[in-house]
Motif scaffolding. Structure first.
Motif, mmCIF file in Angstrom:
data_model
loop_
_atom_site.group_PDB
_atom_site.id
_atom_site.type_symbol
_atom_site.label_atom_id
_atom_site.label_comp_id
_atom_site.label_asym_id
_atom_site.label_seq_id
_atom_site.Cartn_x
_atom_site.Cartn_y
_atom_site.Cartn_z
ATOM 1 N N CYS A 149 39.688 119.783 -22.979
ATOM 2 C CA CYS A 149 39.832 118.824 -21.868
ATOM 3 C C CYS A 149 40.297 119.540 -20.597
ATOM 4 C CB CYS A 149 40.831 117.734 -22.248
ATOM 5 S SG CYS A 149 40.243 116.612 -23.520
ATOM 6 N N HIS A 150 41.283 120.391 -20.733
ATOM 7 C CA HIS A 150 41.793 121.153 -19.597
ATOM 8 C C HIS A 150 40.677 121.948 -18.933
ATOM 9 C CE1 HIS A 150 44.441 123.816 -17.253
ATOM 10 N NE2 HIS A 150 43.717 124.828 -17.738
ATOM 11 N N PHE A 151 39.904 122.647 -19.738
ATOM 12 C CA PHE A 151 38.858 123.521 -19.208
ATOM 13 C C PHE A 151 37.697 122.728 -18.616
ATOM 14 C CE2 PHE A 151 34.951 126.001 -19.759
ATOM 15 C CZ PHE A 151 35.284 127.140 -19.044
ATOM 16 N N LEU A 203 40.683 128.962 -23.606
ATOM 17 C CA LEU A 203 40.374 127.895 -22.646
ATOM 18 C C LEU A 203 41.579 127.470 -21.814
ATOM 19 C CD1 LEU A 203 37.982 125.702 -24.826
ATOM 20 C CD2 LEU A 203 37.373 127.362 -23.052
ATOM 21 N N MET A 204 42.771 127.777 -22.279
ATOM 22 C CA MET A 204 43.972 127.459 -21.501
ATOM 23 C C MET A 204 44.361 128.585 -20.554
ATOM 24 S SD MET A 204 44.966 124.386 -22.106
ATOM 25 C CE MET A 204 46.640 124.411 -21.441
ATOM 26 N N ASN A 205 43.657 129.719 -20.648
ATOM 27 C CA ASN A 205 43.985 130.886 -19.829
ATOM 28 C C ASN A 205 43.148 130.857 -18.549
ATOM 29 O OD1 ASN A 205 44.345 133.469 -18.716
ATOM 30 N ND2 ASN A 205 44.543 134.432 -20.727
ATOM 31 N N ALA A 216 38.368 111.554 -16.332
ATOM 32 C CA ALA A 216 38.955 112.735 -16.959
ATOM 33 C C ALA A 216 38.845 112.667 -18.478
ATOM 34 C CB ALA A 216 40.422 112.866 -16.550
ATOM 35 N N LEU A 217 38.486 113.804 -19.060
ATOM 36 C CA LEU A 217 38.369 113.885 -20.505
ATOM 37 C C LEU A 217 39.733 113.827 -21.175
ATOM 38 C CD1 LEU A 217 35.709 116.713 -20.942
ATOM 39 C CD2 LEU A 217 35.453 114.313 -21.585
ATOM 40 N N LEU A 218 39.783 113.151 -22.314
ATOM 41 C CA LEU A 218 40.977 113.066 -23.145
ATOM 42 C C LEU A 218 40.640 113.575 -24.544
ATOM 43 C CD1 LEU A 218 42.144 109.459 -22.174
ATOM 44 C CD2 LEU A 218 43.040 111.628 -21.289
#
Length: 418
Positions: A83-85, A307-309, A95-97
């Motif tokens: 979702c963040h990426f 994906l969080m980086n 926004a994706l959840l």
């Protein structure tokens, strides 16, 4: 000796992928100089050094990774990372959840999940020609869902006029009693390497609304869109997620798949996802058989860290696009110099080339050209495997280091001259 297989077992044995022989005898300039140069499989090896460095620094196994984790459809951590990426890179209208996503062992697996959960055996999904050859096995082999192929002739498959071709194919199919339940887009397109304009995507959504079809958008090449020296005003990628579906069609019929295989050159990681923001029941259905699609917990953990980086992914995507541009420019310059026709593109990492127009024997069939390529130990995929409407077309992957391309192109020329 008898095999003692079932009827379906015998059928599957006949479907063993032909490219496995290529993988077993891959060319290496030092270790296996007589091996096969692989320019056929859709893999991007341009960024492997960067990916290996990151992954080797992130391998941290804990007890949780050695268990069933949070279940069979991806960890909470990975869903949050996706979702963040994607919220950052796909600009979704909503926004994706994590509740919008089920994680699978690759995008083909995500597509098969949609086939099992959305359709019954004997239903059909519309797809325009040419199309990714594995769509056939993904939908048909186990789920029993057929593909309804749409022909375009001289019509631009990326233009508005293509919508009418889908209408015609749908009408003809339903008159014959076919149950057509969905439209499948590969966006960006495999094998043509182009993107759809937003107004065209909206028309596809209207088409689906008129005929109560599901719209499945395969966006596995979404972030492998680059600056093409051939196209001064290229069409950029637009995710279906970025369009307010509720204003156009039933949003519960809109589904997207994406994964790390292509954009991050990690086909071996086997991480994909099925996204459906307005159809929780679909995701519940995929949970019902998620044990069969369970991604590795180690791959799950690596993908979440990646994906969080933001620093790494931003640099990676920029560098990857630059290298894709350079490889495309190198190969197309070569093709032009040897008068080999090709379709201009700016997405993914393959070229649709017309070897049939460049072979010494202009009457050579596609199978004969394939045989010539095999004799020179270079693997390039025939267009008929992708349901090409015309003979002579082949799909060649250019997302490889220069030495691989040089060796492969040299062998290709030798094959065409034979």
């Amino acid at each position: 000796m008898e095999s003692h297989l079932s009827t379906r077992g015998e059928d599957f044995a006949k479907k063993k992928p032909t490219f496995l022989g290529v993988l077993e005898n891959a060319w290496d300039p030092l270790l296996n100089p007589e091996g096969i140069v692989n320019l056929g499989l859709a893999e991007n090896t341009l960024m492997h050094a960067e990916m290996k460095e990151l992954m080797n620094s992130k391998i941290q196994v804990d007890s949780h990774s050695l268990t069933y984790g949070d279940g069979f459809s991806g960890s909470r951590k990975l869903k949050e990372a996706i979702c963040h990426f994607l919220n950052k890179n796909f600009s979704p209208d909503t926004a994706l959840l994590p509740s919008h996503i089920t994680v699978t062992s690759g995008v083909s697996n995500a597509l098969e999940c949609s086939a099992w959960a959305l359709f019954d055996q004997g239903d059909h999904v519309m797809v325009g020609r040419p199309y990714f050859n594995a769509f056939r096995s993904t939908f048909s082999d186990r789920a029993g869902v057929g593909l309804l192929e749409v022909e375009f002739g001289k019509v631009d498959p990326f233009g508005l006029a293509a919508i009418e071709k889908y209408e015609e194919a749908l009408s003809a199919a339903r008159q014959k009693g076919f149950r057509v339940k969905a439209l499948l887009l590969c966006s960006p397109h495999n094998p043509l390497g182009r993107c759809y304009r937003e107004n065209v995507l909206r028309e596809y959504m209207r088409l689906c609304e008129r005929h109560k079809l599901h719209l499945i958008s395969d966006e596995i090449y979404a972030l492998s869109v680059w600056e093409s020296p051939d196209l001064p005003d290229p069409v950029s990628f637009k995710s279906i997620l970025s369009i307010n579906a509720a204003q156009i069609m039933d949003p519960s019929r809109v589904h997207v798949v994406w994964g790390l295989s292509k954009d991050f050159g990690a086909t071996g990681l086997r991480i994909g996802c099925l996204i459906s923001q307005s159809n929780g029941r679909l995701l519940e259905a995929t949970e019902g058989f998620s044990l069969l699609n369970f991604p590795s917990s180690l791959a799950d953990s690596l993908a979440a860290s990646l994906l969080m980086n933001d620093t790494f992914t931003s640099h990676y995507l920029t560098t990857n696009r630059q290298r894709l541009t350079q490889s495309y420019d190198f190969v197309t310059t070569f093709l032009k110099s040897h008068r080999i026709p090709y379709c201009q593109s700016n997405a993914a990492f393959f070229l649709w080339i017309r070897l049939g127009a460049a072979t010494a024997d202009r009457k050579a069939t596609d199978d004969e050209i394939l045989a010539k390529l095999r004799n020179q130990k270079v693997y390039i995929a025939a267009g008929y495997a992708y349901a090409s409407e015309e003979s002579g077309w082949f799909r060649m992957v250019f997302a490889h280091p220069r030495d691989v391309l040089e060796e492969g192109l040299k062998r290709m020329l030798q094959a065409l001259a034979s």
